[in-house]
Design a protein around this motif. Structure first.
Motif, PDB file in Angstrom:
ATOM      1  N   MET A   1      27.595  48.118  16.092  1.00 34.22           N
ATOM      2  CA  MET A   1      28.426  47.291  16.912  1.00 34.22           C
ATOM      3  C   MET A   1      29.268  46.399  15.996  1.00 34.22           C
ATOM      4  O   MET A   1      28.761  45.834  15.041  1.00 34.22           O
ATOM      5  CB  MET A   1      27.558  46.443  17.847  1.00 34.22           C
ATOM      6  CG  MET A   1      28.238  46.175  19.121  1.00 34.22           C
ATOM      7  SD  MET A   1      27.276  45.485  20.492  1.00 34.22           S
ATOM      8  CE  MET A   1      25.629  45.331  19.993  1.00 34.22           C
ATOM      9  N   LEU A   2      30.548  46.268  16.313  1.00 33.34           N
ATOM     10  CA  LEU A   2      31.474  45.506  15.496  1.00 33.34           C
ATOM     11  C   LEU A   2      32.110  44.426  16.355  1.00 33.34           C
ATOM     12  O   LEU A   2      32.639  44.713  17.427  1.00 33.34           O
ATOM     13  CB  LEU A   2      32.545  46.445  14.944  1.00 33.34           C
ATOM     14  CG  LEU A   2      33.634  45.834  14.092  1.00 33.34           C
ATOM     15  CD1 LEU A   2      33.041  45.253  12.819  1.00 33.34           C
ATOM     16  CD2 LEU A   2      34.670  46.873  13.749  1.00 33.34           C
ATOM     17  N   GLU A   3      32.034  43.188  15.897  1.00 35.68           N
ATOM     18  CA  GLU A   3      32.637  42.090  16.663  1.00 35.68           C
ATOM     19  C   GLU A   3      34.059  41.864  16.181  1.00 35.68           C
ATOM     20  O   GLU A   3      34.323  41.825  14.985  1.00 35.68           O
ATOM     21  CB  GLU A   3      31.815  40.818  16.493  1.00 35.68           C
ATOM     22  CG  GLU A   3      32.297  39.709  17.402  1.00 35.68           C
ATOM     23  CD  GLU A   3      31.362  38.532  17.418  1.00 35.68           C
ATOM     24  OE1 GLU A   3      31.826  37.424  17.112  1.00 35.68           O
ATOM     25  OE2 GLU A   3      30.175  38.726  17.728  1.00 35.68           O
ATOM     26  N   GLN A   4      34.972  41.710  17.129  1.00 36.64           N
ATOM     27  CA  GLN A   4      36.391  41.510  16.835  1.00 36.64           C
ATOM     28  C   GLN A   4      36.925  40.348  17.670  1.00 36.64           C
ATOM     29  O   GLN A   4      36.249  39.870  18.574  1.00 36.64           O
ATOM     30  CB  GLN A   4      37.186  42.774  17.202  1.00 36.64           C
ATOM     31  CG  GLN A   4      36.798  44.001  16.430  1.00 36.64           C
ATOM     32  CD  GLN A   4      37.648  44.163  15.206  1.00 36.64           C
ATOM     33  OE1 GLN A   4      38.834  43.926  15.251  1.00 36.64           O
ATOM     34  NE2 GLN A   4      37.028  44.562  14.113  1.00 36.64           N
ATOM     35  N   ARG A   5      38.148  39.947  17.381  1.00 44.60           N
ATOM     36  CA  ARG A   5      38.847  38.956  18.203  1.00 44.60           C
ATOM     37  C   ARG A   5      40.173  39.565  18.637  1.00 44.60           C
ATOM     38  O   ARG A   5      40.859  40.202  17.852  1.00 44.60           O
ATOM     39  CB  ARG A   5      39.119  37.669  17.427  1.00 44.60           C
ATOM     40  CG  ARG A   5      37.876  36.873  17.163  1.00 44.60           C
ATOM     41  CD  ARG A   5      38.237  35.567  16.465  1.00 44.60           C
ATOM     42  NE  ARG A   5      37.037  34.865  16.097  1.00 44.60           N
ATOM     43  CZ  ARG A   5      36.538  33.842  16.787  1.00 44.60           C
ATOM     44  NH1 ARG A   5      37.168  33.398  17.840  1.00 44.60           N
ATOM     45  NH2 ARG A   5      35.441  33.247  16.391  1.00 44.60           N
ATOM     46  N   ASP A   6      40.522  39.349  19.917  1.00 45.72           N
ATOM     47  CA  ASP A   6      41.793  39.892  20.405  1.00 45.72           C
ATOM     48  C   ASP A   6      42.930  38.931  20.073  1.00 45.72           C
ATOM     49  O   ASP A   6      42.735  37.923  19.392  1.00 45.72           O
ATOM     50  CB  ASP A   6      41.722  40.203  21.897  1.00 45.72           C
ATOM     51  CG  ASP A   6      41.565  38.971  22.756  1.00 45.72           C
ATOM     52  OD1 ASP A   6      41.613  37.841  22.238  1.00 45.72           O
ATOM     53  OD2 ASP A   6      41.402  39.131  23.988  1.00 45.72           O
ATOM     54  N   LYS A  10      39.911  35.659  21.732  1.00 42.59           N
ATOM     55  CA  LYS A  10      38.693  35.913  22.477  1.00 42.59           C
ATOM     56  C   LYS A  10      37.865  36.986  21.778  1.00 42.59           C
ATOM     57  O   LYS A  10      38.399  37.981  21.314  1.00 42.59           O
ATOM     58  CB  LYS A  10      39.071  36.386  23.881  1.00 42.59           C
ATOM     59  CG  LYS A  10      38.159  35.929  24.941  1.00 42.59           C
ATOM     60  CD  LYS A  10      38.715  36.274  26.295  1.00 42.59           C
ATOM     61  CE  LYS A  10      37.672  35.924  27.323  1.00 42.59           C
ATOM     62  NZ  LYS A  10      38.033  36.281  28.643  1.00 42.59           N
ATOM     63  N   ARG A  11      36.542  36.790  21.692  1.00 39.96           N
ATOM     64  CA  ARG A  11      35.666  37.738  21.021  1.00 39.96           C
ATOM     65  C   ARG A  11      35.364  38.941  21.912  1.00 39.96           C
ATOM     66  O   ARG A  11      35.243  38.814  23.120  1.00 39.96           O
ATOM     67  CB  ARG A  11      34.352  37.072  20.662  1.00 39.96           C
ATOM     68  CG  ARG A  11      34.491  36.043  19.607  1.00 39.96           C
ATOM     69  CD  ARG A  11      33.147  35.463  19.288  1.00 39.96           C
ATOM     70  NE  ARG A  11      33.286  34.451  18.261  1.00 39.96           N
ATOM     71  CZ  ARG A  11      32.287  33.725  17.807  1.00 39.96           C
ATOM     72  NH1 ARG A  11      31.084  33.899  18.290  1.00 39.96           N
ATOM     73  NH2 ARG A  11      32.496  32.836  16.879  1.00 39.96           N
ATOM     74  N   PHE A  12      35.232  40.090  21.287  1.00 42.62           N
ATOM     75  CA  PHE A  12      34.777  41.288  21.974  1.00 42.62           C
ATOM     76  C   PHE A  12      34.086  42.173  20.951  1.00 42.62           C
ATOM     77  O   PHE A  12      34.244  41.968  19.751  1.00 42.62           O
ATOM     78  CB  PHE A  12      35.916  42.019  22.685  1.00 42.62           C
ATOM     79  CG  PHE A  12      36.935  42.627  21.746  1.00 42.62           C
ATOM     80  CD1 PHE A  12      36.849  43.959  21.387  1.00 42.62           C
ATOM     81  CD2 PHE A  12      37.980  41.872  21.253  1.00 42.62           C
ATOM     82  CE1 PHE A  12      37.785  44.525  20.542  1.00 42.62           C
ATOM     83  CE2 PHE A  12      38.921  42.424  20.405  1.00 42.62           C
ATOM     84  CZ  PHE A  12      38.819  43.754  20.042  1.00 42.62           C
ATOM     85  N   THR A  13      33.295  43.101  21.429  1.00 45.21           N
ATOM     86  CA  THR A  13      32.563  43.981  20.525  1.00 45.21           C
ATOM     87  C   THR A  13      32.988  45.424  20.723  1.00 45.21           C
ATOM     88  O   THR A  13      33.360  45.840  21.811  1.00 45.21           O
ATOM     89  CB  THR A  13      31.040  43.863  20.755  1.00 45.21           C
ATOM     90  OG1 THR A  13      30.768  44.141  22.115  1.00 45.21           O
ATOM     91  CG2 THR A  13      30.542  42.483  20.400  1.00 45.21           C
ATOM     92  N   ASP A  21      27.417  43.052  28.231  1.00 47.16           N
ATOM     93  CA  ASP A  21      26.954  41.670  28.139  1.00 47.16           C
ATOM     94  C   ASP A  21      26.715  41.072  29.519  1.00 47.16           C
ATOM     95  O   ASP A  21      27.130  41.613  30.542  1.00 47.16           O
ATOM     96  CB  ASP A  21      27.918  40.822  27.322  1.00 47.16           C
ATOM     97  CG  ASP A  21      29.304  40.745  27.936  1.00 47.16           C
ATOM     98  OD1 ASP A  21      29.544  41.424  28.933  1.00 47.16           O
ATOM     99  OD2 ASP A  21      30.136  39.990  27.408  1.00 47.16           O
TER     100      ASP A  21
END
Length: 66
Positions: A1-6, A10-13, A21
């Motif tokens: 799983m990789l966490e990113q920001r748009d 805003k965070r998303f995985t 979630d």
């Protein structure tokens, strides 16, 4: 799983599509509850229209005018 920001920050995985979630689950539950409420309201509206009779006629207004 990789966490990113748009682009809004805003965070998303990314990854494991089968995991969702808690926020998303709550949104889905709320959307389903709202959809059921809308369906109940539409059925109630249809019953009220059937009882009221054809549209365009206002028998209550005629009674008030007399």
């Amino acid at each position: 799983m990789l966490e990113q920001r748009d682009h809004r920050g805003k965070r998303f995985t990314i990854g494991h599509e089968d995991t969702t979630d808690d926020v998303a689950l709550e949104r889905c539950r709320r959307a389903e509850a709202l959809e059921r409420q809308v369906q109940r309201d539409l059925r109630e509206l249809e019953r009220a229209k059937a009882v009221a009779g054809p549209t365009g006629k206002h028998p209550d207004a005629e009674v008030l005018e007399r």
